[in-house]
Design a protein around this motif. Sequence first.
Motif, PDB file in Angstrom:
ATOM      1  N   ILE A  65       0.808  -1.216   0.000  1.00 56.97           N
ATOM      2  CA  ILE A  65       0.000   0.000   0.000  1.00 56.97           C
ATOM      3  C   ILE A  65       0.843   1.269   0.000  1.00 56.97           C
ATOM      4  CG2 ILE A  65      -2.018  -1.076   1.046  1.00 56.97           C
ATOM      5  CD1 ILE A  65      -1.115   0.138   3.733  1.00 56.97           C
ATOM      6  N   TYR A  66       2.143   1.147   0.259  1.00 56.72           N
ATOM      7  CA  TYR A  66       3.000   2.330   0.233  1.00 56.72           C
ATOM      8  C   TYR A  66       4.435   1.901   0.020  1.00 56.72           C
ATOM      9  CZ  TYR A  66       5.498   6.538   1.525  1.00 56.72           C
ATOM     10  OH  TYR A  66       6.321   7.623   1.503  1.00 56.72           O
ATOM     11  N   GLU A  67       5.171   2.700  -0.736  1.00 56.67           N
ATOM     12  CA  GLU A  67       6.595   2.461  -0.936  1.00 56.67           C
ATOM     13  C   GLU A  67       7.270   3.801  -1.186  1.00 56.67           C
ATOM     14  OE1 GLU A  67       9.569  -0.167  -3.782  1.00 56.67           O
ATOM     15  OE2 GLU A  67       7.469   0.033  -4.307  1.00 56.67           O
ATOM     16  N   ALA A  68       8.320   4.101  -0.431  1.00 57.06           N
ATOM     17  CA  ALA A  68       9.112   5.312  -0.672  1.00 57.06           C
ATOM     18  C   ALA A  68      10.152   4.968  -1.723  1.00 57.06           C
ATOM     19  CB  ALA A  68       9.784   5.789   0.615  1.00 57.06           C
ATOM     20  N   GLN A  69      10.151   5.698  -2.790  1.00 56.02           N
ATOM     21  CA  GLN A  69      11.032   5.416  -3.917  1.00 56.02           C
ATOM     22  C   GLN A  69      12.373   6.130  -3.774  1.00 56.02           C
ATOM     23  OE1 GLN A  69      10.381   3.366  -6.567  1.00 56.02           O
ATOM     24  NE2 GLN A  69       8.484   2.789  -5.534  1.00 56.02           N
ATOM     25  N   LYS A  70      13.397   5.547  -4.330  1.00 54.76           N
ATOM     26  CA  LYS A  70      14.712   6.161  -4.436  1.00 54.76           C
ATOM     27  C   LYS A  70      14.584   7.361  -5.379  1.00 54.76           C
ATOM     28  CE  LYS A  70      19.376   4.789  -5.841  1.00 54.76           C
ATOM     29  NZ  LYS A  70      20.186   3.670  -6.287  1.00 54.76           N
ATOM     30  N   THR A  71      15.161   8.488  -4.998  1.00 55.06           N
ATOM     31  CA  THR A  71      15.036   9.684  -5.835  1.00 55.06           C
ATOM     32  C   THR A  71      16.410  10.167  -6.282  1.00 55.06           C
ATOM     33  OG1 THR A  71      15.135  11.147  -3.919  1.00 55.06           O
ATOM     34  CG2 THR A  71      12.956  10.464  -4.657  1.00 55.06           C
ATOM     35  N   ASP A  72      16.438  10.742  -7.450  1.00 51.16           N
ATOM     36  CA  ASP A  72      17.630  11.403  -7.972  1.00 51.16           C
ATOM     37  C   ASP A  72      17.192  12.756  -8.490  1.00 51.16           C
ATOM     38  OD1 ASP A  72      19.631   9.410  -7.593  1.00 51.16           O
ATOM     39  OD2 ASP A  72      18.752   8.262  -9.232  1.00 51.16           O
ATOM     40  N   SER A  73      17.712  13.821  -7.877  1.00 44.61           N
ATOM     41  CA  SER A  73      17.351  15.165  -8.308  1.00 44.61           C
ATOM     42  C   SER A  73      18.540  16.088  -8.096  1.00 44.61           C
ATOM     43  CB  SER A  73      16.141  15.671  -7.513  1.00 44.61           C
ATOM     44  OG  SER A  73      16.510  15.981  -6.186  1.00 44.61           O
ATOM     45  N   VAL A  74      18.376  17.342  -8.459  1.00 43.90           N
ATOM     46  CA  VAL A  74      19.448  18.309  -8.252  1.00 43.90           C
ATOM     47  C   VAL A  74      19.709  18.531  -6.764  1.00 43.90           C
ATOM     48  CG1 VAL A  74      19.047  19.505 -10.426  1.00 43.90           C
ATOM     49  CG2 VAL A  74      17.856  20.272  -8.377  1.00 43.90           C
ATOM     50  N   TRP A  75      18.736  18.186  -5.921  1.00 41.79           N
ATOM     51  CA  TRP A  75      18.878  18.392  -4.485  1.00 41.79           C
ATOM     52  C   TRP A  75      19.598  17.234  -3.796  1.00 41.79           C
ATOM     53  CZ3 TRP A  75      17.992  23.201  -3.900  1.00 41.79           C
ATOM     54  CH2 TRP A  75      16.998  23.821  -4.624  1.00 41.79           C
ATOM     55  N   GLY A  76      19.700  16.119  -4.449  1.00 48.21           N
ATOM     56  CA  GLY A  76      20.370  14.980  -3.837  1.00 48.21           C
ATOM     57  C   GLY A  76      19.759  13.677  -4.285  1.00 48.21           C
ATOM     58  N   TRP A 109      16.376  28.991   9.414  1.00 43.67           N
ATOM     59  CA  TRP A 109      16.929  27.657   9.640  1.00 43.67           C
ATOM     60  C   TRP A 109      16.145  26.923  10.733  1.00 43.67           C
ATOM     61  CZ3 TRP A 109      19.287  25.981  14.235  1.00 43.67           C
ATOM     62  CH2 TRP A 109      19.809  24.687  14.170  1.00 43.67           C
ATOM     63  N   ALA A 110      15.875  27.606  11.846  1.00 46.51           N
ATOM     64  CA  ALA A 110      15.158  26.977  12.956  1.00 46.51           C
ATOM     65  C   ALA A 110      13.737  26.580  12.538  1.00 46.51           C
ATOM     66  CB  ALA A 110      15.120  27.912  14.160  1.00 46.51           C
ATOM     67  N   PHE A 111      13.070  27.421  11.760  1.00 45.33           N
ATOM     68  CA  PHE A 111      11.724  27.103  11.282  1.00 45.33           C
ATOM     69  C   PHE A 111      11.745  25.854  10.407  1.00 45.33           C
ATOM     70  CE2 PHE A 111       8.140  27.301   8.406  1.00 45.33           C
ATOM     71  CZ  PHE A 111       7.097  27.637   9.258  1.00 45.33           C
ATOM     72  N   ASN A 112      12.744  25.762   9.573  1.00 45.62           N
ATOM     73  CA  ASN A 112      12.860  24.634   8.650  1.00 45.62           C
ATOM     74  C   ASN A 112      13.146  23.318   9.375  1.00 45.62           C
ATOM     75  OD1 ASN A 112      12.775  23.506   6.123  1.00 45.62           O
ATOM     76  ND2 ASN A 112      14.774  24.223   5.498  1.00 45.62           N
ATOM     77  N   GLU A 113      13.614  23.380  10.600  1.00 41.98           N
ATOM     78  CA  GLU A 113      13.945  22.175  11.364  1.00 41.98           C
ATOM     79  C   GLU A 113      12.799  21.678  12.238  1.00 41.98           C
ATOM     80  OE1 GLU A 113      16.855  20.297  11.262  1.00 41.98           O
ATOM     81  OE2 GLU A 113      17.136  21.529   9.483  1.00 41.98           O
ATOM     82  N   THR A 114      11.649  22.325  12.211  1.00 44.26           N
ATOM     83  CA  THR A 114      10.520  21.898  13.048  1.00 44.26           C
ATOM     84  C   THR A 114       9.746  20.758  12.390  1.00 44.26           C
ATOM     85  OG1 THR A 114       8.997  23.495  12.059  1.00 44.26           O
ATOM     86  CG2 THR A 114      10.245  24.219  14.014  1.00 44.26           C
ATOM     87  N   CYS A 138      14.277  21.232   1.199  1.00 44.08           N
ATOM     88  CA  CYS A 138      14.271  21.887   2.509  1.00 44.08           C
ATOM     89  C   CYS A 138      15.512  21.520   3.318  1.00 44.08           C
ATOM     90  CB  CYS A 138      13.007  21.525   3.278  1.00 44.08           C
ATOM     91  SG  CYS A 138      11.515  22.243   2.588  1.00 44.08           S
ATOM     92  N   SER A 139      15.918  20.262   3.237  1.00 43.10           N
ATOM     93  CA  SER A 139      17.124  19.825   3.936  1.00 43.10           C
ATOM     94  C   SER A 139      18.354  20.537   3.379  1.00 43.10           C
ATOM     95  CB  SER A 139      17.274  18.313   3.800  1.00 43.10           C
ATOM     96  OG  SER A 139      18.460  17.870   4.399  1.00 43.10           O
ATOM     97  N   PHE A 140      18.418  20.659   2.060  1.00 42.16           N
ATOM     98  CA  PHE A 140      19.538  21.356   1.431  1.00 42.16           C
ATOM     99  C   PHE A 140      19.536  22.839   1.807  1.00 42.16           C
ATOM    100  CE2 PHE A 140      21.768  23.342  -2.195  1.00 42.16           C
ATOM    101  CZ  PHE A 140      22.973  22.672  -2.084  1.00 42.16           C
ATOM    102  N   SER A 141      18.356  23.450   1.834  1.00 40.77           N
ATOM    103  CA  SER A 141      18.294  24.861   2.229  1.00 40.77           C
ATOM    104  C   SER A 141      18.691  25.040   3.690  1.00 40.77           C
ATOM    105  CB  SER A 141      16.916  25.461   1.955  1.00 40.77           C
ATOM    106  OG  SER A 141      15.939  24.883   2.784  1.00 40.77           O
TER     107      SER A 141
END
Length: 182
Positions: free
Chosen positions: A4-15, A115-120, A133-136
């Motif tokens: 019912i769910y699977e997280a796929q491997k991703t390849d993008s400019v962000w990582g 940065w702190a907002f992005n970590e919540t 968001c992680s890269f930013s």
Amino acid sequence: RARIYEAQKTDSVWGHTPGNLWNFVHIPYGTQSIKISLEKVYPSVEMKSLSVSVGNDRELYRSILEGSMLPMASSAIISLIGIVLIVIWYFAQKRTDSTNGIFYLGVLALVFGLWAFNETDGSRILFDNRVACSFSSFILLKAMAPTFAVFVREYTGEKKGLFWDVFSRLIVVESFIMVSMH
């Protein structure tokens, strides 16, 4: 059995990772049992702990946001203070040359607040692209060091000299290398 769910491997400019995120999975009506299995997508990454919450997705979403309200509000206030300091500097700089410390403190507060907002936890469910968001967050964290160093120089009244020139260049080179490697 049905997947019912699977997280796929991703390849993008962000990582090349799906990032750290919340997944809301809708379970088909009448399901009696669920088996959760985790497999490493990347051999070099250690498996992190998994927590599972069961309930109505709207209620879970609301409870996560409610739990993050104080950190998110604090971060937003810090960012707002940074913006106010930058505006104060903009109007004060026309009258005096000794206000650069206010500008650097404002930039530091703005960057720290973002940065702190992005970590919540709340930002993890508000923004879909967690890899970006992680890269930013990484970039914002790297931006704090030179801003803090320049603020300290301005605050202490140190003159620009060989030490500060070498120090600031080292920070820029180190940040460039780290972002390139990231």
